[in-house]
Design an enzyme around this catalytic site. Structure first.
Site, PDB file in Angstrom:
ATOM      1  N   TYR A  25       0.830  -1.216   0.000  1.00  0.00           N
ATOM      2  CA  TYR A  25       0.000   0.000   0.000  1.00  0.00           C
ATOM      3  C   TYR A  25       0.863   1.264   0.000  1.00  0.00           C
ATOM      4  CZ  TYR A  25      -3.713  -3.168   1.769  1.00  0.00           C
ATOM      5  OH  TYR A  25      -4.604  -4.193   1.958  1.00  0.00           O
ATOM      6  N   HIS A  76       0.524 -11.551   2.427  1.00  0.00           N
ATOM      7  CA  HIS A  76      -0.538 -10.791   1.743  1.00  0.00           C
ATOM      8  C   HIS A  76      -1.352 -11.621   0.733  1.00  0.00           C
ATOM      9  CE1 HIS A  76      -1.627  -6.405   0.654  1.00  0.00           C
ATOM     10  NE2 HIS A  76      -2.671  -7.198   0.513  1.00  0.00           N
TER      11      HIS A  76
HETATM   12  C1  1BO Z   1      -3.362  -5.768  -3.613  1.00  0.00           C
HETATM   13  C2  1BO Z   1      -4.082  -5.484  -2.329  1.00  0.00           C
HETATM   14  C3  1BO Z   1      -5.303  -6.311  -2.083  1.00  0.00           C
HETATM   15  C4  1BO Z   1      -5.980  -6.078  -0.749  1.00  0.00           C
HETATM   16  O1  1BO Z   1      -5.138  -6.005   0.329  1.00  0.00           O
END
Ligand code: 1BO
Length: 292
Positions: A67, A125
């Site tokens: 982010y 992630h």
């Molecule tokens: C690429 C980010 C997706 C949600 O966190």
């Protein structure tokens, strides 16, 4: 199936509220039921919204390396005057850092950007099939043992990946953070999380604003004097899900957290479950796993 230790803490403010979930608990983690998502928030606007959210009572902030706003999240937290220990901070390791040595180095870099000695929750992630999951989870557990994170977990994992991860992880995984809102059926992932004592954390919980004029949510909202977004968020927390709506608008912050003074009936919950449809998923990428 193992016993479910995924609980919701209830409290009563003296009004006729029977069930007010404030935290989702999993493997010793106490995750506030509503948090602030910061995906796509950048720069000073991000720091400002984090600061405002904390001043308004939020105690859960979600960020990620990708982010590119960890620095601003840390700045916003310090500007708010809220004690670091009173806030549940999550960050996520990007997939290119899943090789064990890279993971430790990049987790430390996140902490430098956040200017924090540890985060509350450190997540993978997205799944990355290029690196053996057991190696990455070993490194994630090591990061926890080193004190870089209080808890660890995953994001965007399917049921099969949850099962694989739970078996391979040397320490318990406390959550799977996935897209979840009324238009996307996540019953399978929800059940897999519950069966493994994990919390489900919902990103895009108001379907990126697409629920704004939804007739069912509007009708239910009218009954409770709440907006469609508030109905959506309440529907999630009544399932023991922690939701992290993102907003760049200060006025929305108060709306999104003002969901603890009413309760949806079983029939209302079901009407909202019925909104799920095959085209409900909003976040998909070429590198995404084969969804359930
Ligand atoms: C690429 C980010 C997706 C949600 O966190």
């Amino acid at each position: 199936m193992r016993a479910i230790d995924h609980k919701v803490r209830s409290c009563n403010f003296g009004t006729p509220i029977l069930f007010t979930p404030m935290f989702v608990e999993a493997h010793g983690a106490r995750i506030p039921a509503i948090g602030l998502g910061t995906w796509e928030l950048r720069g000073r606007a991000c720091a400002r919204i984090v600061e405002q959210a904390l001043r308004l009572g939020y105690r859960h902030i979600d960020t990620a390396q990708v982010y590119e706003n960890e620095r601003e999240v840390g700045d916003g937290l310090r500007a708010s005057g809220v004690r670091r220990d009173d806030v549940f901070v999550t960050t996520k390791i990007w997939t290119t850092h899943f090789a064990p040595n890279d993971l430790e180095r990049s987790a430390k870099e996140s902490l430098v950007r956040l200017r924090m000695p540890e985060v509350d929750l450190l997540l993978l992630h997205w799944p990355n099939p290029q690196v053996p999951l057991a190696e990455t989870l070993g490194a994630l557990a090591h990061a926890k043992r080193m004190g870089l994170a209080r808890h660890i977990g995953v994001s965007n994992f399917t049921v099969a990946l949850i099962e694989e991860a739970v078996k391979a992880s040397p320490v318990p995984l406390v959550c799977d953070q996935v897209e979840y809102h009324p238009y996307l059926d996540q019953a399978k992932v929800r059940q897999a999380c519950a069966a493994n004592g994990m919390a489900l954390v919902a990103y895009s919980p108001v379907a990126k604003g697409k629920i704004k004029n939804d007739p069912t949510l509007t009708r239910i909202g009218r009954e409770h004097r709440k907006s469609p977004a508030q109905i959506c968020l309440r529907w999630l927390v009544q399932q023991n899900v922690s939701a992290i709506p993102r907003t760049s608008r200060i006025e929305r912050l108060s709306e999104n957290i003002d969901i603890f003074d009413f309760e949806l009936s079983g029939a209302e919950m079901d009407r909202i479950f019925a909104l799920a449809n095959a085209k409900g998923r909003l976040t998909d990428f070429g590198f995404a796993p084969k969804w359930d």
